[in-house]
Motif scaffolding. Sequence first.
Motif, PDB file in Angstrom:
ATOM      1  N   GLU A 269       0.145   6.743   7.209  1.00 43.91           N
ATOM      2  CA  GLU A 269       1.358   6.114   6.688  1.00 43.91           C
ATOM      3  C   GLU A 269       2.497   6.437   7.657  1.00 43.91           C
ATOM      4  O   GLU A 269       2.679   7.589   8.027  1.00 43.91           O
ATOM      5  N   HIS A 270       3.225   5.449   8.064  1.00 38.50           N
ATOM      6  CA  HIS A 270       4.347   5.505   9.030  1.00 38.50           C
ATOM      7  C   HIS A 270       3.845   5.491  10.489  1.00 38.50           C
ATOM      8  O   HIS A 270       4.087   4.537  11.201  1.00 38.50           O
ATOM      9  N   GLY A 271       3.198   6.552  10.946  1.00 40.41           N
ATOM     10  CA  GLY A 271       2.627   6.576  12.307  1.00 40.41           C
ATOM     11  C   GLY A 271       3.668   6.494  13.417  1.00 40.41           C
ATOM     12  O   GLY A 271       3.389   5.978  14.509  1.00 40.41           O
TER      13      GLY A 271
ATOM     14  N   THR B 213       5.574  -0.525   2.472  1.00 40.33           N
ATOM     15  CA  THR B 213       7.026  -0.511   2.689  1.00 40.33           C
ATOM     16  C   THR B 213       7.697   0.829   2.464  1.00 40.33           C
ATOM     17  O   THR B 213       8.799   1.034   2.935  1.00 40.33           O
ATOM     18  N   ASP B 214       7.067   1.725   1.668  1.00 42.08           N
ATOM     19  CA  ASP B 214       7.731   2.954   1.217  1.00 42.08           C
ATOM     20  C   ASP B 214       8.900   2.630   0.282  1.00 42.08           C
ATOM     21  O   ASP B 214       9.889   3.373   0.231  1.00 42.08           O
ATOM     22  N   SER B 215       8.788   1.534  -0.473  1.00 38.82           N
ATOM     23  CA  SER B 215       9.854   1.176  -1.421  1.00 38.82           C
ATOM     24  C   SER B 215      10.087   2.328  -2.381  1.00 38.82           C
ATOM     25  O   SER B 215       9.152   2.967  -2.860  1.00 38.82           O
TER      26      SER B 215
ATOM     27  N   CYS C 259       0.810  -1.236   0.000  1.00 42.13           N
ATOM     28  CA  CYS C 259       0.000   0.000   0.000  1.00 42.13           C
ATOM     29  C   CYS C 259       0.834   1.273   0.000  1.00 42.13           C
ATOM     30  O   CYS C 259       0.260   2.374   0.084  1.00 42.13           O
ATOM     31  N   HIS C 260       2.159   1.160  -0.050  1.00 44.33           N
ATOM     32  CA  HIS C 260       2.967   2.394  -0.016  1.00 44.33           C
ATOM     33  C   HIS C 260       4.274   2.188  -0.775  1.00 44.33           C
ATOM     34  O   HIS C 260       5.250   1.666  -0.230  1.00 44.33           O
ATOM     35  N   VAL C 261       4.276   2.588  -2.045  1.00 40.42           N
ATOM     36  CA  VAL C 261       5.518   2.561  -2.832  1.00 40.42           C
ATOM     37  C   VAL C 261       5.644   3.877  -3.606  1.00 40.42           C
ATOM     38  O   VAL C 261       4.688   4.642  -3.705  1.00 40.42           O
ATOM     39  N   HIS C 262       6.839   4.096  -4.151  1.00 45.14           N
ATOM     40  CA  HIS C 262       7.100   5.245  -5.039  1.00 45.14           C
ATOM     41  C   HIS C 262       7.863   4.704  -6.246  1.00 45.14           C
ATOM     42  O   HIS C 262       9.096   4.668  -6.233  1.00 45.14           O
ATOM     43  N   LEU C 263       7.129   4.273  -7.279  1.00 45.33           N
ATOM     44  CA  LEU C 263       7.785   3.610  -8.415  1.00 45.33           C
ATOM     45  C   LEU C 263       8.528   4.591  -9.317  1.00 45.33           C
ATOM     46  O   LEU C 263       9.303   4.176 -10.175  1.00 45.33           O
TER      47      LEU C 263
ATOM     48  N   ILE D 176      -5.844   9.972  -2.794  1.00 45.15           N
ATOM     49  CA  ILE D 176      -5.179  11.240  -2.456  1.00 45.15           C
ATOM     50  C   ILE D 176      -4.209  11.009  -1.306  1.00 45.15           C
ATOM     51  O   ILE D 176      -4.539  10.386  -0.307  1.00 45.15           O
ATOM     52  N   LYS D 177      -2.992  11.536  -1.485  1.00 47.12           N
ATOM     53  CA  LYS D 177      -1.967  11.451  -0.456  1.00 47.12           C
ATOM     54  C   LYS D 177      -1.747  12.852   0.098  1.00 47.12           C
ATOM     55  O   LYS D 177      -1.640  13.810  -0.678  1.00 47.12           O
ATOM     56  N   LEU D 178      -1.680  12.967   1.404  1.00 47.54           N
ATOM     57  CA  LEU D 178      -1.325  14.260   1.995  1.00 47.54           C
ATOM     58  C   LEU D 178      -0.200  14.042   2.992  1.00 47.54           C
ATOM     59  O   LEU D 178      -0.020  12.948   3.512  1.00 47.54           O
TER      60      LEU D 178
HETATM   61 ZN   LIG Z   1       6.409   7.443   1.060  1.00 44.45          ZN
END
Ligand SMILES: [Zn+2]
Length: 450
Positions: A290-292, A363-365, A103-107, A229-231
Amino acid sequence: MLRCALLMVLLTCFTLPLPPASAQPAPVPAAPDRYLLVRCGHLLAVPGVDPLANATLVIKNRRIDRVQPGLQGPDLAKEKAQGAAIEELDLRDQFVLPGLIDCHVHLSMEFDSRIMARAVTESDAAAAIRSTLFARRTLEAGFTTVRDVGSSGGVAFALRDAINAGEVPGPRILASGEPISVTGGHGDQTNGFRADLFGVPGPKEGIADGPDECRKAVRFQIKLGADVIKLTSTGGVLSISSAGLAQHFFPDELEAIAQTAHSMGRRVAAHAHGTDGINAALRAGVDSIEHGTYLDDESVRLFKEKGAYLVPTLLAGQTVSANAEIPGYYMPMVAQKAKLVGPRIMEAFRLARDGGVKIAFGTDSGVSPHGQNAKEFGLMVKAGMTPTEAVVAATVTAAELCGINALVGTLEAGKAADFVSVHGNPLEDVTELERIQWVVRDGQVFKRPG
Ligand SMILES: [Zn+2]
């Protein structure tokens, strides 16, 4: 004048007579059905429920037709006589489970010490081409669906569309486009550069101050094609900023973002480290944190009251704290934040898990190298989850958070034929998921052993 001409064209379109039936082209015959019978030694069709020993997964075209006990599989003689193509996959020595979801990547990027130079030397086109490589690595690591929560220049939208069109291999993508951030906040990509270099970013670049700009920024990303939407509710570790890890948006701004996104049918993912920014985002009605990193007991209560999810990104925490020990890898203000986050993010995870917060795998990959996403499983277990809970987080719960649980997350009739296999039992040793053998997405084989 132009409007009149357009209207004429439209009217003409609707009033042209149909050609006679004899002049119409003959109907194209439907393509024959394609069946794939997957003989599974072990099949975890629904994570959270015990796996089946010896089962056959029956796939018809791109969807799961049924799960049948035993290795014999169904008799498809009738379908074959009608022209159906029937293929088989022998996975009797494999453990098969649903395709994994991150649920959390940056391709569109992969962090390294050259990231600032890239920002002024590389084009969006270069980032887009590199993103196809990262997408392929992610898919081959067993992740058949990802949520890309932050990219510039429309890269993630173009990548998503090219994958959907079958032009490049990759996972199914839900993309946010530009994250919504305050001026100088975590999502402001002009941080750290000369003020005259990029001009002043505004809502079109995701930078918004005050509720009206926040609404405009959300609507603009949705217009460009955002699925989610990401904030950035608080400061971030890797932004070149000394604005801390505490709350950045005010409550009225957070509410404007959440309400605008929801009114247009989009969910909201809030990047948040500091306690105040986590709790303010939860009160404003975001769907996930995300992260928390610095979540507390009040956060746990709010998560449950609001039904929100935590996306922990333990791998990112571990990656940045390890890199912060390499002299010169990060700028001093970044290294300082990075050293704090790694240990604390594990503690936050434990608090959330013990408190009964819904946890979706992420993961924030891009912060860590793409294709190593499955390392998150070992960290989740180290921080207190059972392997079964970690697999549920990356399938059933992740699909729920993404709002696509009717399509993915389990292997049940009618869902997408997305599955992976490993040699050993990942419910006993979760690191088996770092050694994915087969990857099938939408009924198509993308990876096989060797
Ligand atoms: Zn991220």
